[in-house]
Motif scaffolding. Structure first.
Motif, PDB file in Angstrom:
ATOM      1  N   LEU A 245      60.908 122.357  21.043  1.00 47.68           N
ATOM      2  CA  LEU A 245      60.078 123.290  21.808  1.00 47.68           C
ATOM      3  C   LEU A 245      58.832 122.600  22.354  1.00 47.68           C
ATOM      4  O   LEU A 245      58.404 122.875  23.480  1.00 47.68           O
ATOM      5  CB  LEU A 245      59.670 124.466  20.918  1.00 47.68           C
ATOM      6  CG  LEU A 245      60.684 125.610  20.781  1.00 47.68           C
ATOM      7  CD1 LEU A 245      60.219 126.610  19.731  1.00 47.68           C
ATOM      8  CD2 LEU A 245      60.907 126.303  22.117  1.00 47.68           C
ATOM      9  N   SER A 246      58.249 121.696  21.566  1.00 44.72           N
ATOM     10  CA  SER A 246      57.053 120.967  22.014  1.00 44.72           C
ATOM     11  C   SER A 246      57.371 120.110  23.231  1.00 44.72           C
ATOM     12  O   SER A 246      56.623 120.105  24.220  1.00 44.72           O
ATOM     13  CB  SER A 246      56.515 120.097  20.881  1.00 44.72           C
ATOM     14  OG  SER A 246      56.200 120.867  19.747  1.00 44.72           O
ATOM     15  N   VAL A 247      58.486 119.369  23.179  1.00 42.23           N
ATOM     16  CA  VAL A 247      58.880 118.511  24.296  1.00 42.23           C
ATOM     17  C   VAL A 247      59.242 119.349  25.514  1.00 42.23           C
ATOM     18  O   VAL A 247      58.880 119.017  26.654  1.00 42.23           O
ATOM     19  CB  VAL A 247      60.061 117.610  23.885  1.00 42.23           C
ATOM     20  CG1 VAL A 247      60.577 116.811  25.079  1.00 42.23           C
ATOM     21  CG2 VAL A 247      59.641 116.665  22.765  1.00 42.23           C
ATOM     22  N   LEU A 248      59.955 120.455  25.289  1.00 43.02           N
ATOM     23  CA  LEU A 248      60.327 121.359  26.385  1.00 43.02           C
ATOM     24  C   LEU A 248      59.084 121.885  27.103  1.00 43.02           C
ATOM     25  O   LEU A 248      59.013 121.862  28.333  1.00 43.02           O
ATOM     26  CB  LEU A 248      61.134 122.535  25.839  1.00 43.02           C
ATOM     27  CG  LEU A 248      62.650 122.401  25.756  1.00 43.02           C
ATOM     28  CD1 LEU A 248      63.243 123.635  25.082  1.00 43.02           C
ATOM     29  CD2 LEU A 248      63.258 122.221  27.131  1.00 43.02           C
ATOM     30  N   TYR A 252      58.486 120.911  31.045  1.00 46.52           N
ATOM     31  CA  TYR A 252      58.677 121.946  32.052  1.00 46.52           C
ATOM     32  C   TYR A 252      57.353 122.449  32.620  1.00 46.52           C
ATOM     33  O   TYR A 252      57.239 122.660  33.829  1.00 46.52           O
ATOM     34  CB  TYR A 252      59.479 123.110  31.468  1.00 46.52           C
ATOM     35  CG  TYR A 252      60.959 122.979  31.691  1.00 46.52           C
ATOM     36  CD1 TYR A 252      61.531 123.329  32.915  1.00 46.52           C
ATOM     37  CD2 TYR A 252      61.791 122.508  30.702  1.00 46.52           C
ATOM     38  CE1 TYR A 252      62.893 123.204  33.133  1.00 46.52           C
ATOM     39  CE2 TYR A 252      63.163 122.373  30.909  1.00 46.52           C
ATOM     40  CZ  TYR A 252      63.705 122.725  32.127  1.00 46.52           C
ATOM     41  OH  TYR A 252      65.049 122.592  32.353  1.00 46.52           O
ATOM     42  N   CYS A 253      56.347 122.634  31.773  1.00 51.79           N
ATOM     43  CA  CYS A 253      55.065 123.157  32.261  1.00 51.79           C
ATOM     44  C   CYS A 253      54.398 122.179  33.222  1.00 51.79           C
ATOM     45  O   CYS A 253      53.903 122.574  34.282  1.00 51.79           O
ATOM     46  CB  CYS A 253      54.150 123.467  31.089  1.00 51.79           C
ATOM     47  SG  CYS A 253      54.679 124.870  30.093  1.00 51.79           S
ATOM     48  N   TYR A 259      55.033 120.454  41.004  1.00 48.04           N
ATOM     49  CA  TYR A 259      55.801 120.764  42.204  1.00 48.04           C
ATOM     50  C   TYR A 259      55.354 122.055  42.871  1.00 48.04           C
ATOM     51  O   TYR A 259      55.539 122.222  44.077  1.00 48.04           O
ATOM     52  CB  TYR A 259      57.290 120.802  41.870  1.00 48.04           C
ATOM     53  CG  TYR A 259      57.880 119.418  41.872  1.00 48.04           C
ATOM     54  CD1 TYR A 259      58.306 118.821  43.049  1.00 48.04           C
ATOM     55  CD2 TYR A 259      57.962 118.670  40.699  1.00 48.04           C
ATOM     56  CE1 TYR A 259      58.801 117.537  43.073  1.00 48.04           C
ATOM     57  CE2 TYR A 259      58.466 117.379  40.701  1.00 48.04           C
ATOM     58  CZ  TYR A 259      58.887 116.828  41.899  1.00 48.04           C
ATOM     59  OH  TYR A 259      59.370 115.541  41.903  1.00 48.04           O
ATOM     60  N   LEU A 260      54.735 122.952  42.122  1.00 47.02           N
ATOM     61  CA  LEU A 260      54.164 124.134  42.756  1.00 47.02           C
ATOM     62  C   LEU A 260      52.892 123.761  43.520  1.00 47.02           C
ATOM     63  O   LEU A 260      52.643 124.256  44.616  1.00 47.02           O
ATOM     64  CB  LEU A 260      53.840 125.194  41.697  1.00 47.02           C
ATOM     65  CG  LEU A 260      55.037 125.946  41.114  1.00 47.02           C
ATOM     66  CD1 LEU A 260      54.582 126.926  40.033  1.00 47.02           C
ATOM     67  CD2 LEU A 260      55.813 126.692  42.198  1.00 47.02           C
TER      68      LEU A 260
END
Length: 317
Positions: A245-248, A252-253, A259-260
């Motif tokens: 979860l930490s790596v995810l 992703y964040c 890119y936004l």
């Protein structure tokens, strides 16, 4: 007179972070240190997993593959940037830029797919523990990694072939430290509508799809953990997902934020700085996140370092 074909462009200019000469040694030292930590940390994790029979399980098989991809991911961009700083040159050939873009897209896709596969592995381990070794057999594990490679290669080939059809004029300055696809497309003097549509479509499909799959698997995992009666059992089940979860969250964040924000042309330099988080910092932190929060990895690293020390003493003796 139509736009000049890309064969008239021999090289691009990577502007990087700063053009001030006094900052170049600092940037060089910082990125060289992060690159060496990334390579050594992930390589040590791969060696620990491969040398310890206790870690020959699906979870650590996927983790070793993720570490290998992270080494390749970082090696796609950082060495060229360090070389340019050392030689005081910002140039990268057209072929080199396209090659760098291809491998960057390839390993970015592999990162996303492997993180999704690892989420599925945790889902099976927690929601179907009695059938875990039957479901996650070596054949399926190898197939999941192979499919991830095939999809990533095809995805990268699609974008590369779409860029090769573009024409470029005289503007060849890329406000980034590597050949990022959006930056290259902005330099084209031919119509880029199709390229942008392909980027948005494949982004929603190949980034949004795995992300939705990860959310679904973790919703099932949370439900299963909530059904465990003992607090110790809940803690043990959650601890197996904490590192992932930490790596995810980190990957992703940061990548989504970059890119936004890159949609605004004026934020291109800020986007280059922010890109460091998921292109350099995340691969560097992955082995530390998994080793510090995982007792099996700690023990394997201790055994591996003990074996190396023993062999070294034998050789010296």
């Amino acid at each position: 007179m139509g736009p000049r074909n890309y064969t008239g462009i021999s090289e691009f200019q990577l502007l990087g972070f700063s053009e001030e000469p006094e900052l170049q040694p600092l940037i060089f030292g910082l990125f060289l240190s992060m690159y060496l930590i990334t390579v050594c940390g992930n390589l040590l994790l791969i060696l620990a997993v491969s040398s310890d029979s206790h870690l020959h399980t699906p979870m650590y098989f996927f983790l070793a593959n993720l570490s290998f991809v992270d080494i390749c991911f970082t090696s796609t961009t950082i060495p060229k940037m360090l070389l340019n700083i050392q030689t005081q040159s910002k140039a990268i050939t057209f072929a080199g830029c396209i090659t760098q873009m291809y491998f960057f897209i390839l390993f970015t896709g592999l990162d996303m797919f492997l993180l999704t596969v690892m989420a599925y592995d945790r889902f099976v381990a927690i929601c179907h523990p009695l059938h875990y070794m039957v479901i996650m057999n070596p054949w399926l594990c190898g197939l999941l990694v192979l499919v991830s490679w095939i999809l990533s290669v095809l995805h990268s080939l699609l974008h590369t072939s779409m860029v090769l059809r573009l024409s470029f004029c005289t503007e060849v300055e890329i406000t980034h430290f590597f050949c990022e696809i959006n930056q290259i497309i902005q330099l084209a003097c031919s119509d880029t509508f199709l390229n942008n549509m392909v980027i948005y479509f494949t982004g929603m499909l190949l980034a949004g799809g795995p992300f939705i799959g990860i959310l679904y698997t973790y919703s099932k995992i949370v439900t299963s953990i909530h059904g465990i009666s003992s607090a110790q059992g809940k803690h043990k089940a959650f601890s197996t997902c904490a590192s992932h979860l930490s790596v995810l969250s980190l990957f992703y964040c940061t990548s989504l934020g970059v890119y936004l924000s890159s949609a605004a042309p004026q934020s291109s330099h800020a986007s280059a700085v922010a890109s460091v988080t998921y292109t350099v910092v995340t691969p560097m932190l992955n082995p530390f996140i998994y080793s510090l929060r995982n007792r099996d990895i700690k023990e394997a690293l201790m055994r591996f370092s003990g074996m190396v020390a023993l062999k070294g003493s034998i050789v010296l003796g």
